[in-house]
Design a protein around this motif. Structure first.
Motif, PDB file in Angstrom:
ATOM      1  N   TYR A  97      18.123  36.625  38.544  1.00 16.02           N
ATOM      2  CA  TYR A  97      18.116  35.205  38.891  1.00 16.02           C
ATOM      3  C   TYR A  97      17.381  35.042  40.212  1.00 16.02           C
ATOM      4  O   TYR A  97      17.830  35.532  41.245  1.00 16.02           O
ATOM      5  CB  TYR A  97      19.541  34.659  38.994  1.00 16.02           C
ATOM      6  N   VAL A 123      18.385  32.026  44.200  1.00 12.78           N
ATOM      7  CA  VAL A 123      19.785  31.615  44.107  1.00 12.78           C
ATOM      8  C   VAL A 123      20.161  30.764  45.317  1.00 12.78           C
ATOM      9  O   VAL A 123      19.731  31.023  46.441  1.00 12.78           O
ATOM     10  CB  VAL A 123      20.700  32.869  44.022  1.00 12.78           C
ATOM     11  N   HIS A 162      20.909  38.852  41.852  1.00 11.46           N
ATOM     12  CA  HIS A 162      20.581  37.537  42.391  1.00 11.46           C
ATOM     13  C   HIS A 162      19.653  37.728  43.588  1.00 11.46           C
ATOM     14  O   HIS A 162      19.965  38.488  44.507  1.00 11.46           O
ATOM     15  CB  HIS A 162      21.838  36.788  42.818  1.00 11.46           C
TER      16      HIS A 162
END
Length: 427
Positions: free
Chosen positions: A331, A334, A370
């Motif tokens: 991801y 973030v 992340h």
């Protein structure tokens, strides 16, 4: 007098003749640049005549003029090699869409009440209003949630868009079979097609930029519109003929519709699989990195396109995060406001020392990584953070000291990965 007589009989001398003009020859060349020219005519002139010699036959000239109405100037040198196969399959799928649209529209108008004496104008207008209103609202919501993701996953969304269009046409075709649920069915069909409009337009813009080799995106877009218009006219004509032949034969309508739908999806699949996109997204980046870590080679865009999956990835919500594809375990960007106390403690601990020289932080939780990007990070820093996150995610099943090992890998191999064989620069 003698002098006068002699003077009167004198004859005027003729003017001096003009010198002959040298032969002049001019040549006509066509092309998008001086390195991609072709001779079309030559013109020669002297003091008495002009001669024009055209290259090629008159038929070739007419064929070239017709072709110029549908392909960009400088074709084929002004577009990428995958332009032609994509446009062929795209035109075929568009043709099947317009043929089917005549069948579905005929069914929809019949369900609204066209041709039925008891049907009212205001009733049909209200039903059409609800249908269009639902589609407009759905298009806005879809663009809000997925707008930023469309160009980076153009292949996948292209397939999804056409599948949703097929679903919308199917809803229109079955609407007469369920009069009590007619409004609900046509609204769902309109909602489905609204996704198609947004996704198809956005992905088309991304593909136009991909095809452009000489800053001719506007020309490519205009000629694509001409191709689509031609396919629309042919499709509408064939659709009217098919609707006339199958009128009163529901089974024939359904067989024709389903056959054309299967062909439509096949043509779309062939169209997107022949694309060799030269931009990196999470999926293509994951393929490049996996192959480089395995054998030290960086694949070309053509090689990546053969490996890349174009269908949406469906994951089991109850499965372990370690079984999810690598690119779906990263991801990027973030929000700090979404971190909890445990995350902050880990970031402030020993892991922070691994990221002193870069403009990002990586946080790993159960195989999912992340990436927190610094506010002054440049595009090169963002690319580095993504590759680093992929490396870290790939090591989560092999080691416990993932931050240390991933940093060592980046120090030793990242620069080589970026510049390997010059292939990565093609993306």
């Amino acid at each position: 007098m003698a002098d006068g007589d002699a003077e009167g009989s004198a004859e005027a001398s003729p003017p001096p003749s003009s010198p002959a003009l040298p032969l002049i020859t001019l040549e006509e060349w066509r092309g998008s640049s001086f390195t991609k020219l072709s001779k079309t005519a030559s013109l020669s002139a002297d003091n008495s005549s002009v001669t024009i010699l055209r290259s090629g036959s008159r038929w070739n000239e007419i064929r070239r003029k017709i072709l110029e109405a549908f392909v960009p100037e400088g074709f084929p040198a002004s577009v990428t090699p995958d332009y032609v196969p994509f446009q062929i399959w795209d035109s075929l799928q568009g043709l099947s869409t317009y043929i089917r649209s005549m069948l579905s529209t005929q069914a929809l108008l019949s369900a609204i009440g066209v041709g039925v004496k008891s049907a009212t104008v205001i009733g049909a207008t209200f039903q059409w209003f609800l249908r269009d209103f639902t589609g407009m609202l759905g298009g806005i919501l879809f663009a809000f949630y997925q707008g930023s993701n469309l160009d980076s996953n153009a292949k996948m969304w292209r397939l999804v868009a056409d599948f949703m269009n097929d679903l919308g046409m199917l809803m229109d075709l079955i609407s007469p079979l369920f009069p009590s649920a007619f409004i609900l069915i046509v609204c769902l069909g309109s909602l489905s097609r609204s996704f198609t409009g947004v996704a198809s337009g956005a992905t088309r813009a991304a593909l136009t930029q991909h095809f452009s080799l000489e800053n001719n995106a506007a020309d490519i877009s205009a000629k694509e519109g001409s191709q689509e218009t031609l396919a629309t006219m042919i499709g509408m004509t064939l659709g009217m003929l098919l609707a006339h032949l199958t009128r009163g034969y529901p089974l024939a309508v359904w067989i024709s519709f389903l056959f054309l739908t299967f062909f439509h999806m096949y043509a779309n699949y062939k169209a997107v699989t022949c694309l060799s996109l030269t931009t990196l997204n999470s999926k293509r980046g994951s393929i490049l990195l996996h192959n480089f870590m395995k054998n030290g080679q960086v694949l070309s865009p053509q090689q990546v396109s053969k490996i890349e999956h174009v269908f949406p990835s469906l994951t089991n919500p109850w499965s372990s995060s370690y079984s999810i594809p690598l690119h779906q375990r990263v991801y990027l960007g973030v929000r700090v406001s979404g971190l909890d106390h445990r995350d902050m403690v880990e970031l402030s601990g020993s892991n922070l020392s691994h990221y002193k020289k870069v403009k990002y932080l990586l946080l790993e939780r159960k195989g999912v990584v992340h990436a927190i990007i610094h506010k002054i990070a440049a595009p090169a820093d963002i690319l580095q953070s993504f590759i680093h996150a992929l490396v870290l995610a790939s090591l989560t099943t092999q080691s416990k000291a993932v931050h240390t090992e991933s940093r060592l890998w980046m120090d030793e191999h990242y620069n080589d990965f970026i510049a390997k064989d010059g292939k990565l620069s093609d993306f």
